[in-house]
Design a protein around this motif. Structure first.
Motif, PDB file in Angstrom:
ATOM      1  N   ARG A  25       0.829  -1.206   0.000  1.00 10.49           N
ATOM      2  CA  ARG A  25       0.000   0.000   0.000  1.00 10.49           C
ATOM      3  C   ARG A  25       0.864   1.257   0.000  1.00 10.49           C
ATOM      4  O   ARG A  25       0.596   2.205  -0.730  1.00 10.49           O
ATOM      5  CB  ARG A  25      -0.922   0.009   1.214  1.00 10.49           C
ATOM      6  N   LYS A  28       2.524   1.820  -3.371  1.00 12.16           N
ATOM      7  CA  LYS A  28       1.570   2.409  -4.312  1.00 12.16           C
ATOM      8  C   LYS A  28       1.362   3.887  -4.005  1.00 12.16           C
ATOM      9  O   LYS A  28       1.324   4.724  -4.906  1.00 12.16           O
ATOM     10  CB  LYS A  28       0.237   1.664  -4.258  1.00 12.16           C
ATOM     11  N   LEU A  32       1.941   7.217  -6.390  1.00 10.48           N
ATOM     12  CA  LEU A  32       0.891   8.201  -6.649  1.00 10.48           C
ATOM     13  C   LEU A  32       1.304   9.599  -6.190  1.00 10.48           C
ATOM     14  O   LEU A  32       0.981  10.593  -6.851  1.00 10.48           O
ATOM     15  CB  LEU A  32      -0.414   7.779  -5.964  1.00 10.48           C
ATOM     16  N   ARG A  38      -2.868  14.749  -6.521  1.00  8.55           N
ATOM     17  CA  ARG A  38      -4.086  14.402  -5.783  1.00  8.55           C
ATOM     18  C   ARG A  38      -3.889  14.614  -4.289  1.00  8.55           C
ATOM     19  O   ARG A  38      -2.774  14.572  -3.782  1.00  8.55           O
ATOM     20  CB  ARG A  38      -4.458  12.965  -6.066  1.00  8.55           C
ATOM     21  N   ASP A  42      -7.232  11.301  -0.795  1.00 10.81           N
ATOM     22  CA  ASP A  42      -7.666  10.539  -1.967  1.00 10.81           C
ATOM     23  C   ASP A  42      -6.704   9.393  -2.259  1.00 10.81           C
ATOM     24  O   ASP A  42      -7.123   8.288  -2.616  1.00 10.81           O
ATOM     25  CB  ASP A  42      -7.765  11.446  -3.191  1.00 10.81           C
ATOM     26  N   ILE A  43      -5.428   9.644  -2.084  1.00 11.42           N
ATOM     27  CA  ILE A  43      -4.418   8.601  -2.295  1.00 11.42           C
ATOM     28  C   ILE A  43      -4.571   7.508  -1.235  1.00 11.42           C
ATOM     29  O   ILE A  43      -4.507   6.325  -1.546  1.00 11.42           O
ATOM     30  CB  ILE A  43      -2.999   9.208  -2.296  1.00 11.42           C
ATOM     31  N   GLU A  46      -7.486   5.359  -2.191  1.00 14.58           N
ATOM     32  CA  GLU A  46      -7.168   4.502  -3.336  1.00 14.58           C
ATOM     33  C   GLU A  46      -6.274   3.336  -2.927  1.00 14.58           C
ATOM     34  O   GLU A  46      -6.317   2.263  -3.530  1.00 14.58           O
ATOM     35  CB  GLU A  46      -6.504   5.297  -4.455  1.00 14.58           C
ATOM     36  N   CYS A  47      -5.457   3.544  -1.908  1.00 15.37           N
ATOM     37  CA  CYS A  47      -4.556   2.488  -1.430  1.00 15.37           C
ATOM     38  C   CYS A  47      -5.238   1.557  -0.424  1.00 15.37           C
ATOM     39  O   CYS A  47      -4.591   0.668   0.130  1.00 15.37           O
ATOM     40  CB  CYS A  47      -3.305   3.115  -0.822  1.00 15.37           C
ATOM     41  N   ASN A  50      -9.025   3.989   4.665  1.00  8.55           N
ATOM     42  CA  ASN A  50     -10.094   4.989   4.726  1.00  8.55           C
ATOM     43  C   ASN A  50      -9.850   6.103   5.736  1.00  8.55           C
ATOM     44  O   ASN A  50     -10.506   7.138   5.678  1.00  8.55           O
ATOM     45  CB  ASN A  50     -11.427   4.318   5.039  1.00  8.55           C
TER      46      ASN A  50
END
Length: 71
Positions: A25, A28, A32, A38, A42-43, A46-47, A50
């Motif tokens: 995670r 990634k 990003l 972003r 938000d990143i 996406e990973c 929450n």
């Protein structure tokens, strides 16, 4: 069983399944952060994380710096 899978995974990879997933995670997220503008939240989402505060703590645990500092 879950216990057997966990034990076998740690034996083979040298880390727990949770640590492995978290490292993926964060990898990634690093990608990003480098390639987009972003928002950190938000990143994080996406990973698969929450809670942005948890994401920042986790990112700092694995990289030594915050996502904003990394960017």
């Amino acid at each position: 069983s879950a216990t057997h899978l966990s034990a076998q995974f740690k034996k083979e990879c040298g880390c727990t399944l949770t640590e492995f997933v978290n490292r993926k995670r964060i990898d990634k997220a690093k990608s990003l952060l480098q390639t987009s503008n972003r928002l950190v939240q938000d990143i994080a989402f996406e990973c698969g994380i929450n809670d942005v505060n948890y994401f920042i703590r986790l990112f700092k645990k694995y990289t030594g710096i915050t996502p904003a500092q990394f960017r």
